[in-house]
Write a protein that holds these residues in place. Structure first.
Motif, mmCIF file in Angstrom:
data_model
loop_
_atom_site.group_PDB
_atom_site.id
_atom_site.type_symbol
_atom_site.label_atom_id
_atom_site.label_comp_id
_atom_site.label_asym_id
_atom_site.label_seq_id
_atom_site.Cartn_x
_atom_site.Cartn_y
_atom_site.Cartn_z
ATOM 1 N N VAL A 60 5.841 6.251 63.226
ATOM 2 C CA VAL A 60 7.347 7.010 63.270
ATOM 3 C C VAL A 60 8.076 6.667 64.582
ATOM 4 O O VAL A 60 9.362 6.571 64.619
ATOM 5 C CB VAL A 60 7.117 8.454 62.919
ATOM 6 C CG1 VAL A 60 8.454 9.161 63.045
ATOM 7 C CG2 VAL A 60 6.437 8.351 61.535
ATOM 8 N N TRP A 61 7.324 6.916 65.672
ATOM 9 C CA TRP A 61 8.072 6.610 67.016
ATOM 10 C C TRP A 61 8.413 5.168 67.134
ATOM 11 O O TRP A 61 9.707 5.049 67.708
ATOM 12 C CB TRP A 61 7.019 7.220 68.146
ATOM 13 C CG TRP A 61 6.969 8.545 68.289
ATOM 14 C CD1 TRP A 61 7.576 9.557 67.860
ATOM 15 C CD2 TRP A 61 5.662 9.252 68.913
ATOM 16 N NE1 TRP A 61 7.053 10.622 68.262
ATOM 17 C CE2 TRP A 61 6.042 10.662 68.582
ATOM 18 C CE3 TRP A 61 4.393 8.875 69.179
ATOM 19 C CZ2 TRP A 61 5.301 11.536 69.126
ATOM 20 C CZ3 TRP A 61 3.439 9.834 69.741
ATOM 21 C CH2 TRP A 61 4.015 11.128 69.658
ATOM 22 N N ALA B 83 3.611 16.084 64.785
ATOM 23 C CA ALA B 83 3.502 15.393 66.066
ATOM 24 C C ALA B 83 4.635 14.510 66.737
ATOM 25 O O ALA B 83 5.154 14.628 67.696
ATOM 26 C CB ALA B 83 2.024 14.673 66.321
ATOM 27 N N SER B 84 5.085 13.872 65.626
ATOM 28 C CA SER B 84 6.361 12.623 65.799
ATOM 29 C C SER B 84 7.499 13.557 66.443
ATOM 30 O O SER B 84 8.329 13.283 67.148
ATOM 31 C CB SER B 84 6.634 11.729 64.755
ATOM 32 O OG SER B 84 6.945 12.655 63.512
ATOM 33 N N LEU B 85 7.836 14.649 65.388
ATOM 34 C CA LEU B 85 8.902 15.592 65.769
ATOM 35 C C LEU B 85 8.698 16.394 67.179
ATOM 36 O O LEU B 85 9.620 16.559 67.739
ATOM 37 C CB LEU B 85 9.058 16.632 64.524
ATOM 38 C CG LEU B 85 9.489 15.976 63.403
ATOM 39 C CD1 LEU B 85 9.322 16.936 61.954
ATOM 40 C CD2 LEU B 85 10.941 15.585 63.312
ATOM 41 N N ILE C 235 10.157 14.281 74.126
ATOM 42 C CA ILE C 235 9.307 13.657 75.404
ATOM 43 C C ILE C 235 9.759 12.135 75.391
ATOM 44 O O ILE C 235 10.183 11.499 76.506
ATOM 45 C CB ILE C 235 7.748 13.863 75.173
ATOM 46 C CG1 ILE C 235 7.708 15.284 75.299
ATOM 47 C CG2 ILE C 235 6.942 13.268 76.643
ATOM 48 C CD1 ILE C 235 6.146 15.718 75.073
ATOM 49 N N LEU C 236 9.705 11.598 74.402
ATOM 50 C CA LEU C 236 9.956 10.142 74.282
ATOM 51 C C LEU C 236 11.405 10.011 74.894
ATOM 52 O O LEU C 236 11.847 8.828 75.280
ATOM 53 C CB LEU C 236 9.833 9.463 72.818
ATOM 54 C CG LEU C 236 8.654 9.055 72.598
ATOM 55 C CD1 LEU C 236 8.222 8.420 71.145
ATOM 56 C CD2 LEU C 236 7.999 7.822 73.629
ATOM 57 N N GLU C 237 12.287 10.642 74.269
ATOM 58 C CA GLU C 237 13.924 10.672 74.612
ATOM 59 C C GLU C 237 13.965 10.487 76.056
ATOM 60 O O GLU C 237 14.561 9.797 76.564
ATOM 61 C CB GLU C 237 14.560 11.862 73.834
ATOM 62 C CG GLU C 237 14.806 11.605 72.471
ATOM 63 C CD GLU C 237 15.756 12.687 72.115
ATOM 64 O OE1 GLU C 237 16.052 13.708 72.698
ATOM 65 O OE2 GLU C 237 16.039 12.632 70.807
ATOM 66 N N HIS C 238 13.289 11.544 76.901
ATOM 67 C CA HIS C 238 13.284 11.663 78.206
ATOM 68 C C HIS C 238 12.859 10.569 78.773
ATOM 69 O O HIS C 238 13.065 9.779 79.890
ATOM 70 C CB HIS C 238 12.598 12.807 78.700
ATOM 71 C CG HIS C 238 12.588 12.994 80.279
ATOM 72 N ND1 HIS C 238 13.638 13.404 81.029
ATOM 73 C CD2 HIS C 238 11.546 12.663 81.059
ATOM 74 C CE1 HIS C 238 13.597 13.350 82.270
ATOM 75 N NE2 HIS C 238 12.216 13.098 82.323
ATOM 76 N N ALA C 239 11.644 9.747 78.368
ATOM 77 C CA ALA C 239 10.995 8.655 78.865
ATOM 78 C C ALA C 239 11.886 7.690 78.893
ATOM 79 O O ALA C 239 11.990 6.692 79.949
ATOM 80 C CB ALA C 239 9.614 8.474 78.198
ATOM 81 N N VAL C 240 12.409 7.238 77.743
ATOM 82 C CA VAL C 240 13.073 5.783 77.211
ATOM 83 C C VAL C 240 14.490 6.057 77.715
ATOM 84 O O VAL C 240 15.423 4.967 77.688
ATOM 85 C CB VAL C 240 13.065 5.207 75.935
ATOM 86 C CG1 VAL C 240 11.562 5.022 75.681
ATOM 87 C CG2 VAL C 240 13.515 6.204 74.874
ATOM 88 N N TRP D 36 16.913 7.232 75.798
ATOM 89 C CA TRP D 36 17.585 6.950 74.539
ATOM 90 C C TRP D 36 17.695 8.280 73.832
ATOM 91 O O TRP D 36 16.730 9.268 73.742
ATOM 92 C CB TRP D 36 17.372 5.780 73.838
ATOM 93 C CG TRP D 36 17.349 4.467 74.395
ATOM 94 C CD1 TRP D 36 18.095 4.419 75.562
ATOM 95 C CD2 TRP D 36 16.587 3.314 74.008
ATOM 96 N NE1 TRP D 36 17.709 2.925 76.025
ATOM 97 C CE2 TRP D 36 17.139 2.348 75.030
ATOM 98 C CE3 TRP D 36 15.857 3.058 73.137
ATOM 99 C CZ2 TRP D 36 16.518 1.061 74.994
ATOM 100 C CZ3 TRP D 36 15.581 1.617 72.949
ATOM 101 C CH2 TRP D 36 15.867 0.897 73.933
ATOM 102 N N SER D 37 18.781 8.226 72.993
ATOM 103 C CA SER D 37 18.586 9.386 72.040
ATOM 104 C C SER D 37 18.151 8.823 70.768
ATOM 105 O O SER D 37 18.550 7.880 69.862
ATOM 106 C CB SER D 37 20.133 10.107 71.493
ATOM 107 O OG SER D 37 20.241 11.077 70.459
ATOM 108 N N LEU D 38 16.897 9.570 70.314
ATOM 109 C CA LEU D 38 15.961 9.107 69.462
ATOM 110 C C LEU D 38 16.453 9.833 67.976
ATOM 111 O O LEU D 38 16.207 11.053 68.003
ATOM 112 C CB LEU D 38 14.679 9.247 69.358
ATOM 113 C CG LEU D 38 14.015 8.406 70.784
ATOM 114 C CD1 LEU D 38 12.495 8.480 70.899
ATOM 115 C CD2 LEU D 38 14.408 6.823 70.503
ATOM 116 N N ARG D 39 16.603 9.229 67.101
ATOM 117 C CA ARG D 39 16.869 9.584 65.649
ATOM 118 C C ARG D 39 15.733 9.228 64.747
ATOM 119 O O ARG D 39 15.629 7.994 64.472
ATOM 120 C CB ARG D 39 18.213 9.298 65.181
ATOM 121 C CG ARG D 39 18.435 9.720 63.816
ATOM 122 C CD ARG D 39 19.999 9.118 63.441
ATOM 123 N NE ARG D 39 20.181 7.813 63.273
ATOM 124 C CZ ARG D 39 19.979 7.040 62.443
ATOM 125 N NH1 ARG D 39 19.476 7.598 61.362
ATOM 126 N NH2 ARG D 39 20.094 5.840 62.560
#
Length: 412
Positions: free
Chosen positions: A41-42, A355-357, A362-367, A369-372
């Protein structure tokens, strides 16, 4: 129909009770699937965000941009750098607009660095002498005031539009339109404020700029006698005509500059979209690599389910033997163990989606980008979970259905 529903309820109840007897083992298998599903999903979300970002960068580059830059020459074996020639002229820009049929608009460009001073502060920034067409070609927009016009260009008036970074440095949050600033000791009126554009594909702050008529830049912001252009920015009629437009411009400018066959061009024609497309290709490759890694994790999770089911078959040999001895059909045994495997896998899929939600921020902060996370990914994740349960649960289920009842009953 009622019979099938009753059978499904019985199978579900039996499977839940069987899995509940070994909660730890079942949970660990589900966690393996959860990690894999969350990773998939990520990866999908990162891929979508990367594609959207690349599309936005392409949009920002310009309207079918063909960028003619004053180039370099090989002089006595020494290669001079970009913009080191003085042969690109206003006449070239006019000729391109007049004689190249695929070009729909053209803007000369005169670059420089200036110290701009307001009543409150001062700031060192890039100056860009342009024609009004430049704003449309490069897809800038005006947030306040207006762009200078062709008459301002013809008369070389001291007017400018400024980017948001310059506005913040000189005026803070105030509207700069109508204010007077000084550049090279001369007063300029701020007639417009550019809308924010952000960083370019190469990381340059596109809002740290002031734009003036190119005639004004040539006469008042450069040393006396420098009348050549740094660039000519062109817009092709359609994206599929960019290559043909490039060839036509190359031939025209070589002819105007009297460059003999075999001699180097004294100009460069650049396609900034190639940089972004290369970034897109690299991003797609990286996303594919991540997807492969996530698929391997899914494979490992499936193997974990298969091991759990094999252990379950080994522990329940007597139960299977009794059922076969009293007339249970092999396909019933297969169905029961498949249901158990699918339940473990679906439980893991649900954990993975949760877990993905939870981890998306955390991923948004790391990369950055705004993840949808698309709704479709939930359906796909559950479908993959069920598929993994069927694929990796079939072998243990098949082995269980083929046990000899006598041997199964006599086992310890």
């Amino acid at each position: 129909m009622l019979r099938a529903l009753r059978l499904a309820v019985v199978l579900f109840g039996q499977s839940v009770r069987s899995l509940a007897r070994h909660r730890g083992r079942t949970t660990l298998s589900a966690v393996g699937i959860a990690i894999a599903i969350a990773a998939v999903v990520w990866v999908v979300a990162i891929g979508i965000a990367g594609a959207e970002r690349a599309a936005a960068l392409l949009q920002d580059l310009g309207d079918n941009l063909v960028w003619v830059e004053a180039g370099s020459r090989n002089v006595a074996g020494v290669r001079t750098g970009s913009k080191s020639t003085s042969t690109l002229t206003l006449g070239d820009a006019e000729a391109i607009l007049r004689e190249v049929p695929y070009v729909q608009s053209v803007s000369p460009q005169v670059d420089g660095n200036v110290q701009i001073v307001s009543a409150q502060s001062n700031w060192s920034t890039r100056s860009r002498g342009i024609a009004p067409a430049y704003v449309a070609i490069k897809r800038f927009s005006i947030a306040a005031g207006a762009l200078f016009n062709d008459e301002d260009v013809q008369l070389g008036r001291n007017v400018l539009v400024m980017g948001q970074t310059v506005r913040q440095r000189l005026f803070g949050a105030d509207n700069p339109v109508g204010q007077i600033v000084r550049m090279n000791g001369q007063p300029f009126e701020v007639v417009g404020l550019l809308a924010p554009k952000g960083q370019s594909a190469t990381g340059t702050d596109q809002d740290d700029v002031v734009m003036v008529p190119y005639s004004t830049a040539n006469r008042k912001l450069r040393p006396a006698g420098q009348t050549w252009l740094d660039d000519i920015v062109c817009s092709a009629a359609r994206p599929d005509l960019i290559e043909a437009t490039t060839a036509q411009i190359t031939a025209l400018v070589r002819e105007r500059h009297r460059i003999a066959p075999g001699q180097d061009d004294d100009f460069n024609i650049r396609h900034p979209e190639e940089v972004v497309k290369a970034q897109m290709a690299a991003s797609e490759t990286f996303s594919t690599l991540l997807l492969v890694i996530a698929s391997v994790a899914l494979l490992v999770g499936g193997i974990g389910i298969m091991n759990v089911m094999l252990a379950s078959v080994s522990e329940r040999r007597r139960e299977i033997g009794v059922r076969l001895a009293i007339g249970a059909k092999p396909r019933s045994i297969v169905l029961q163990f498949l249901v158990e495997a699918v339940l473990v896998s679906l439980f893991g899929g649900g954990l993975g989606l949760a877990a993905s939600l939870a981890g998306s921020s955390i991923l948004e902060h790391a990369v950055g980008w705004s993840l949808r996370i698309p709704i479709e990914s939930f359906v796909v994740a559950f479908a993959f979970s069920a598929l993994v349960g069927v694929l990796f649960g079939y072998l243990p289920a098949r082995l269980a259905s083929r046990l000899d009842p006598v041997e199964a009953l006599s086992s310890d």
